[in-house]
Enzyme design. Structure first.
Site, PDB file in Angstrom:
ATOM      1  N   LYS A 132       0.816  -1.221   0.000  1.00 53.50           N
ATOM      2  CA  LYS A 132       0.000   0.000   0.000  1.00 53.50           C
ATOM      3  C   LYS A 132       0.851   1.273   0.000  1.00 53.50           C
ATOM      4  O   LYS A 132       2.061   1.220   0.284  1.00 53.50           O
ATOM      5  CB  LYS A 132      -0.934  -0.034   1.211  1.00 53.50           C
ATOM      6  CG  LYS A 132      -1.965  -1.185   1.166  1.00 53.50           C
ATOM      7  CD  LYS A 132      -2.948  -1.106   2.349  1.00 53.50           C
ATOM      8  CE  LYS A 132      -3.975  -2.227   2.297  1.00 53.50           C
ATOM      9  NZ  LYS A 132      -4.962  -2.136   3.418  1.00 53.50           N
ATOM     10  N   TYR A 192     -12.151  -2.267  -3.823  1.00 49.74           N
ATOM     11  CA  TYR A 192     -12.638  -2.482  -2.449  1.00 49.74           C
ATOM     12  C   TYR A 192     -14.161  -2.357  -2.363  1.00 49.74           C
ATOM     13  O   TYR A 192     -14.680  -2.006  -1.303  1.00 49.74           O
ATOM     14  CB  TYR A 192     -11.973  -1.482  -1.502  1.00 49.74           C
ATOM     15  CG  TYR A 192     -10.630  -1.922  -0.933  1.00 49.74           C
ATOM     16  CD1 TYR A 192     -10.518  -3.091  -0.161  1.00 49.74           C
ATOM     17  CD2 TYR A 192      -9.476  -1.158  -1.112  1.00 49.74           C
ATOM     18  CE1 TYR A 192      -9.303  -3.479   0.401  1.00 49.74           C
ATOM     19  CE2 TYR A 192      -8.253  -1.544  -0.552  1.00 49.74           C
ATOM     20  CZ  TYR A 192      -8.182  -2.705   0.200  1.00 49.74           C
ATOM     21  OH  TYR A 192      -6.972  -3.084   0.768  1.00 49.74           O
ATOM     22  N   PHE A 239     -15.443   3.514   6.859  1.00 49.92           N
ATOM     23  CA  PHE A 239     -14.088   3.926   6.496  1.00 49.92           C
ATOM     24  C   PHE A 239     -13.833   3.876   4.986  1.00 49.92           C
ATOM     25  O   PHE A 239     -12.707   4.066   4.538  1.00 49.92           O
ATOM     26  CB  PHE A 239     -13.057   3.060   7.237  1.00 49.92           C
ATOM     27  CG  PHE A 239     -13.227   1.571   7.027  1.00 49.92           C
ATOM     28  CD1 PHE A 239     -12.763   0.942   5.883  1.00 49.92           C
ATOM     29  CD2 PHE A 239     -13.860   0.796   7.995  1.00 49.92           C
ATOM     30  CE1 PHE A 239     -12.925  -0.426   5.689  1.00 49.92           C
ATOM     31  CE2 PHE A 239     -14.017  -0.584   7.811  1.00 49.92           C
ATOM     32  CZ  PHE A 239     -13.553  -1.194   6.650  1.00 49.92           C
ATOM     33  N   ARG A 272      -1.669 -14.164   4.734  1.00 46.99           N
ATOM     34  CA  ARG A 272      -2.353 -13.436   5.807  1.00 46.99           C
ATOM     35  C   ARG A 272      -1.618 -13.599   7.141  1.00 46.99           C
ATOM     36  O   ARG A 272      -1.618 -12.688   7.971  1.00 46.99           O
ATOM     37  CB  ARG A 272      -3.820 -13.858   5.881  1.00 46.99           C
ATOM     38  CG  ARG A 272      -4.596 -13.354   4.640  1.00 46.99           C
ATOM     39  CD  ARG A 272      -6.074 -13.593   4.717  1.00 46.99           C
ATOM     40  NE  ARG A 272      -6.755 -12.785   5.699  1.00 46.99           N
ATOM     41  CZ  ARG A 272      -7.202 -11.546   5.505  1.00 46.99           C
ATOM     42  NH1 ARG A 272      -7.004 -10.933   4.335  1.00 46.99           N
ATOM     43  NH2 ARG A 272      -7.828 -10.897   6.438  1.00 46.99           N
ATOM     44  N   THR A 278      -5.148  -6.969  10.910  1.00 47.84           N
ATOM     45  CA  THR A 278      -5.501  -5.708  10.241  1.00 47.84           C
ATOM     46  C   THR A 278      -5.000  -4.494  11.029  1.00 47.84           C
ATOM     47  O   THR A 278      -4.433  -3.559  10.454  1.00 47.84           O
ATOM     48  CB  THR A 278      -7.034  -5.618  10.085  1.00 47.84           C
ATOM     49  OG1 THR A 278      -7.503  -6.820   9.465  1.00 47.84           O
ATOM     50  CG2 THR A 278      -7.427  -4.422   9.235  1.00 47.84           C
ATOM     51  N   ARG A 327       2.747  -6.180   9.327  1.00 40.72           N
ATOM     52  CA  ARG A 327       2.020  -5.068   9.945  1.00 40.72           C
ATOM     53  C   ARG A 327       2.597  -4.699  11.313  1.00 40.72           C
ATOM     54  O   ARG A 327       2.633  -3.523  11.669  1.00 40.72           O
ATOM     55  CB  ARG A 327       0.536  -5.405  10.009  1.00 40.72           C
ATOM     56  CG  ARG A 327      -0.142  -5.215   8.631  1.00 40.72           C
ATOM     57  CD  ARG A 327      -1.473  -5.881   8.554  1.00 40.72           C
ATOM     58  NE  ARG A 327      -2.244  -5.486   7.371  1.00 40.72           N
ATOM     59  CZ  ARG A 327      -3.335  -6.140   6.964  1.00 40.72           C
ATOM     60  NH1 ARG A 327      -3.793  -7.185   7.638  1.00 40.72           N
ATOM     61  NH2 ARG A 327      -3.988  -5.728   5.887  1.00 40.72           N
ATOM     62  N   ASN A 366      -2.071   0.328   6.746  1.00 39.51           N
ATOM     63  CA  ASN A 366      -1.512  -0.902   7.313  1.00 39.51           C
ATOM     64  C   ASN A 366      -0.655  -1.687   6.317  1.00 39.51           C
ATOM     65  O   ASN A 366      -0.525  -2.898   6.415  1.00 39.51           O
ATOM     66  CB  ASN A 366      -2.613  -1.746   7.949  1.00 39.51           C
ATOM     67  CG  ASN A 366      -3.670  -2.170   6.943  1.00 39.51           C
ATOM     68  OD1 ASN A 366      -3.577  -1.853   5.764  1.00 39.51           O
ATOM     69  ND2 ASN A 366      -4.671  -2.898   7.414  1.00 39.51           N
ATOM     70  N   HIS A 369      -2.198  -5.433   1.584  1.00 46.73           N
ATOM     71  CA  HIS A 369      -3.489  -6.101   1.399  1.00 46.73           C
ATOM     72  C   HIS A 369      -3.210  -7.537   0.985  1.00 46.73           C
ATOM     73  O   HIS A 369      -2.272  -7.794   0.245  1.00 46.73           O
ATOM     74  CB  HIS A 369      -4.312  -5.420   0.295  1.00 46.73           C
ATOM     75  CG  HIS A 369      -5.436  -6.297  -0.212  1.00 46.73           C
ATOM     76  ND1 HIS A 369      -6.647  -6.344   0.418  1.00 46.73           N
ATOM     77  CD2 HIS A 369      -5.490  -7.194  -1.222  1.00 46.73           C
ATOM     78  CE1 HIS A 369      -7.416  -7.242  -0.215  1.00 46.73           C
ATOM     79  NE2 HIS A 369      -6.731  -7.760  -1.217  1.00 46.73           N
ATOM     80  N   GLU A 424      -9.465 -10.850  -7.563  1.00 45.01           N
ATOM     81  CA  GLU A 424      -8.511  -9.762  -7.344  1.00 45.01           C
ATOM     82  C   GLU A 424      -7.282  -9.897  -8.244  1.00 45.01           C
ATOM     83  O   GLU A 424      -6.736  -8.891  -8.703  1.00 45.01           O
ATOM     84  CB  GLU A 424      -8.102  -9.722  -5.867  1.00 45.01           C
ATOM     85  CG  GLU A 424      -9.263  -9.279  -4.972  1.00 45.01           C
ATOM     86  CD  GLU A 424      -8.913  -9.280  -3.491  1.00 45.01           C
ATOM     87  OE1 GLU A 424      -9.798  -8.948  -2.687  1.00 45.01           O
ATOM     88  OE2 GLU A 424      -7.762  -9.600  -3.128  1.00 45.01           O
TER      89      GLU A 424
HETATM   90  P1  ATP Z   1      -6.998  -6.096   3.435  1.00 48.15           P
HETATM   91  O1  ATP Z   1      -8.358  -6.430   2.859  1.00 48.15           O
HETATM   92  O2  ATP Z   1      -6.498  -4.728   3.057  1.00 48.15           O
HETATM   93  O3  ATP Z   1      -5.997  -7.183   3.204  1.00 48.15           O
HETATM   94  P2  ATP Z   1      -7.935  -6.980   5.975  1.00 48.15           P
HETATM   95  O4  ATP Z   1      -8.541  -8.108   5.222  1.00 48.15           O
HETATM   96  O5  ATP Z   1      -7.010  -7.300   7.118  1.00 48.15           O
HETATM   97  O6  ATP Z   1      -7.128  -6.032   5.019  1.00 48.15           O
HETATM   98  P3  ATP Z   1     -10.530  -5.705   5.926  1.00 48.15           P
HETATM   99  O7  ATP Z   1     -11.485  -5.881   7.031  1.00 48.15           O
HETATM  100  O8  ATP Z   1     -10.742  -6.436   4.644  1.00 48.15           O
HETATM  101  O9  ATP Z   1      -9.063  -6.006   6.515  1.00 48.15           O
HETATM  102  O10 ATP Z   1     -10.435  -4.134   5.633  1.00 48.15           O
HETATM  103  C1  ATP Z   1      -9.862  -3.677   4.432  1.00 48.15           C
HETATM  104  C2  ATP Z   1      -8.977  -2.504   4.712  1.00 48.15           C
HETATM  105  O11 ATP Z   1      -9.784  -1.408   5.147  1.00 48.15           O
HETATM  106  C3  ATP Z   1      -7.955  -2.687   5.845  1.00 48.15           C
HETATM  107  O12 ATP Z   1      -6.775  -3.305   5.454  1.00 48.15           O
HETATM  108  C4  ATP Z   1      -7.703  -1.255   6.269  1.00 48.15           C
HETATM  109  O13 ATP Z   1      -6.764  -0.627   5.380  1.00 48.15           O
HETATM  110  C5  ATP Z   1      -9.070  -0.614   6.075  1.00 48.15           C
HETATM  111  N1  ATP Z   1      -9.792  -0.589   7.342  1.00 48.15           N
HETATM  112  C6  ATP Z   1     -10.380  -1.625   7.971  1.00 48.15           C
HETATM  113  N2  ATP Z   1     -10.944  -1.238   9.139  1.00 48.15           N
HETATM  114  C7  ATP Z   1     -10.713   0.100   9.235  1.00 48.15           C
HETATM  115  C8  ATP Z   1     -11.029   1.092  10.201  1.00 48.15           C
HETATM  116  N3  ATP Z   1     -11.704   0.789  11.292  1.00 48.15           N
HETATM  117  N4  ATP Z   1     -10.619   2.345   9.958  1.00 48.15           N
HETATM  118  C9  ATP Z   1      -9.922   2.658   8.851  1.00 48.15           C
HETATM  119  N5  ATP Z   1      -9.591   1.776   7.897  1.00 48.15           N
HETATM  120  C10 ATP Z   1      -9.964   0.509   8.090  1.00 48.15           C
HETATM  121 MG    MG Z   2      -9.744  -7.851   3.450  1.00 51.22          MG
END
Ligand code: ATP
Ligand code: MG
Length: 137
Positions: free
Chosen positions: A9, A49, A57, A85, A91, A102, A112, A115, A126
């Site tokens: 990212k 997304y 968010f 993962r 996350t 992370r 973070n 992805h 994806e």
């Molecule tokens: P990713 O999909 O990016 O691999 P993830 O699967 O760990 O991450 P998801 O729940 O899919 O997490 O959320 C997607 C992305 O949205 C997160 O990686 C983060 O960048 C953002 N995100 C998630 N929760 C929050 C939050 N509470 N506030 C801000 N951004 C958030």
């Molecule tokens: Mg995710």
């Protein structure tokens, strides 16, 4: 073997961490079989997304993902989706196990650093968002 889609990212590319993050993948036995650096538009980030479109968010997430270059990559290996993962960590970097990407590099739950796809069907979708089959070797 399995394939998963990874994105380094903008917070991480901005701090010049691509090589250090790629080393974590390779050390875990994941092979980088496709990779490109690009800058997403906010609309493209929103398309990628779209499952999060109704989340509070979403605007912050898509603005961030379009704020600088990203590195999209396909990682391949035994159980690549789960392994990636694991290497990424939770996350929220505050909850991420030490040694994970992370824990070491991420700045906040939003910014973070990486992805990773979360299941075989989303990985397939994806990967196709960024790459054609010819580009994956
Ligand atoms: P990713 O999909 O990016 O691999 P993830 O699967 O760990 O991450 P998801 O729940 O899919 O997490 O959320 C997607 C992305 O949205 C997160 O990686 C983060 O960048 C953002 N995100 C998630 N929760 C929050 C939050 N509470 N506030 C801000 N951004 C958030
Ligand atoms: Mg995710």
């Amino acid at each position: 073997t399995e394939r998963t889609l990874s994105i380094i990212k903008p917070d991480a590319t901005g701090r010049n961490l691509t090589g250090k993050i790629n080393a974590k993948f390779e050390d875990a036995g994941l092979r980088i079989v496709a990779q490109k650096r690009l800058q997403l538009t906010k609309a493209q980030a929103g398309e990628f997304y779209k499952v999060h479109a109704e989340r509070p968010f979403f605007d912050e997430l898509t603005t961030f993902m379009a704020s600088g270059p990203v590195v999209a990559q396909v990682l391949e290996g035994e159980g690549a989706i789960a392994k990636n993962r694991e290497v990424m960590g939770a996350t929220n970097p505050a909850d991420a196990e030490s040694g994970t990407i992370r824990a070491e590099f991420a700045e906040s739950v939003g910014e973070n650093s990486v992805h990773g796809s979360d299941a075989p069907d989303t990985a397939k979708e994806e990967i196709a968002f960024f790459f054609s089959e010819l580009e994956i070797v």
